[in-house]
Design a protein around this motif. Structure first.
Motif, PDB file in Angstrom:
ATOM      1  N   PRO A  33       0.743  -0.856   0.109  1.00 52.09           N
ATOM      2  CA  PRO A  33      -0.001   0.091   0.033  1.00 52.09           C
ATOM      3  C   PRO A  33       0.821   1.234   0.012  1.00 52.09           C
ATOM      4  N   ALA A  34       0.450   2.130  -0.620  1.00 51.63           N
ATOM      5  CA  ALA A  34       1.407   3.438  -1.063  1.00 51.63           C
ATOM      6  C   ALA A  34       0.973   4.753   0.008  1.00 51.63           C
ATOM      7  N   VAL A  35       1.657   5.610   0.204  1.00 54.21           N
ATOM      8  CA  VAL A  35       1.631   6.880   0.899  1.00 54.21           C
ATOM      9  C   VAL A  35       2.073   7.815   0.149  1.00 54.21           C
ATOM     10  N   ILE A  36       1.397   8.782  -0.497  1.00 50.63           N
ATOM     11  CA  ILE A  36       1.901  10.008  -1.085  1.00 50.63           C
ATOM     12  C   ILE A  36       2.259  11.114   0.163  1.00 50.63           C
ATOM     13  N   VAL A  37       3.545  11.452   0.109  1.00 52.20           N
ATOM     14  CA  VAL A  37       4.222  12.305   1.167  1.00 52.20           C
ATOM     15  C   VAL A  37       4.448  13.743   0.440  1.00 52.20           C
ATOM     16  N   LEU A  38       3.520  14.707   1.052  1.00 47.57           N
ATOM     17  CA  LEU A  38       3.608  16.040   0.477  1.00 47.57           C
ATOM     18  C   LEU A  38       4.172  17.075   1.207  1.00 47.57           C
ATOM     19  N   GLY A  60       5.600  -0.278   6.599  1.00 43.95           N
ATOM     20  CA  GLY A  60       6.019  -1.185   5.413  1.00 43.95           C
ATOM     21  C   GLY A  60       5.363  -0.629   4.204  1.00 43.95           C
ATOM     22  N   TYR A  61       5.310   0.668   4.013  1.00 48.20           N
ATOM     23  CA  TYR A  61       4.493   1.489   2.938  1.00 48.20           C
ATOM     24  C   TYR A  61       5.573   1.736   1.967  1.00 48.20           C
ATOM     25  N   ARG A  62       4.788   1.862   0.613  1.00 43.84           N
ATOM     26  CA  ARG A  62       5.695   2.422  -0.475  1.00 43.84           C
ATOM     27  C   ARG A  62       5.267   4.012  -0.380  1.00 43.84           C
ATOM     28  N   GLY A 107       1.162  -0.948  -9.025  1.00 36.89           N
ATOM     29  CA  GLY A 107       1.201  -2.215  -8.027  1.00 36.89           C
ATOM     30  C   GLY A 107       0.798  -1.981  -6.932  1.00 36.89           C
ATOM     31  N   SER A 108       0.442  -0.878  -6.359  1.00 37.45           N
ATOM     32  CA  SER A 108      -0.160  -0.723  -5.055  1.00 37.45           C
ATOM     33  C   SER A 108      -1.841  -0.858  -4.837  1.00 37.45           C
TER      34      SER A 108
END
Length: 248
Positions: A33-38, A60-62, A107-108
């Motif tokens: 699972p992904a997290v956008i970091v702003l 464990g995030y992308r 892929g996420s």
């Protein structure tokens, strides 16, 4: 030690481009699972890289940091203010939506969003405008109602503010209260706004950059130094929040 941490942060992050050649930095397993970091108004700094790496390592995030300033950095408050004032917010909104789409297409399974200061405001913008973003955790920043109507965001939001924050209408206690009311009005039953006593704006930054020290930061821009317990508590809450909505 600044240089050591800089090369370490950079070597752990991969330079990527997505959408119409939007630059960014990425870390973590592409199937996670992904997290956008702003970013804050300073740009893509050591602080934001450290935050993305922490999230990736602990949860464990992308993680993907879109470089909204395209390589520019504010070395002082005047420059950072200038960069933020000149940011094309509708374009930034589109880039965040593109980032979420890219993460899913590569892929996420799910995508969340987190951001600090200016990035906090952008996180809420992303939450409203991207169907690919499941949940969002904005820190000490609220958007202009012209581009984001927080009273329309019913997806899970976990917002974090310092009680000593003095940025009126943006991240001070009145702005935090207004956001809380708006999220309630949206019917966001799974949204929460947390306030942290004793800390103010930018309390999640582990480094005082671009200032020499946290004391110098307080002297020049009035942000009280972070308190380790409050930072740790906020990280704990964020990791639990993303666990609940991105891994379920």
């Amino acid at each position: 030690s600044g240089l050591v941490s800089q090369s370490r942060n950079d070597s752990n992050m991969e330079k990527v481009t997505f959408g119409e050649a939007i630059p960014g930095l990425e870390c973590g397993d592409k199937s996670a699972p992904a997290v956008i970091v702003l970013q804050e108004w300073w740009g893509v700094t050591e602080n934001i890289k450290a935050q993305a790496l922490h999230l990736s390592k602990e949860g464990g995030y992308r993680c993907l940091i879109p470089d909204l300033y395209k390589g520019k950095l504010g070395v002082n408050a005047e420059e950072a203010h200038h960069l933020m004032e000149n940011l094309d917010w509708p374009a930034a909104k589109d880039e965040i939506c593109t980032a979420a789409k890219y993460l899913k297409e590569t892929g996420s399974p799910k995508v969340g969003c987190i951001g600090f200061c200016m990035g906090g405001a952008l996180t809420l913008i992303g939450a409203q405008h991207s169907d690919d973003i499941t949940c969002a955790a904005p820190f000490y920043g609220t958007p202009d109602p012209g581009i984001c109507q927080t009273e329309k965001i019913s997806k899970p939001i976990e917002a974090h503010f310092g009680e000593e924050d003095t940025m009126a209408g943006f991240s001070d206690p009145a702005a935090a209260k207004k956001l809380e009311e708006n999220l309630k009005a949206a019917g966001g039953t799974e949204s929460t706004v947390f306030s942290y006593p004793g800390v103010g704006h930018a309390f999640m930054n582990s480094l005082p950059e671009p200032f020499e020290s946290f004391e110098a930061r307080k002297e020049q821009v009035g942000f009280v130094p972070p308190i380790e317990e409050q930072t740790a508590l906020a990280w704990k809450r964020v990791l639990e929040f993303f666990e609940k909505y991105l891994k379920a």
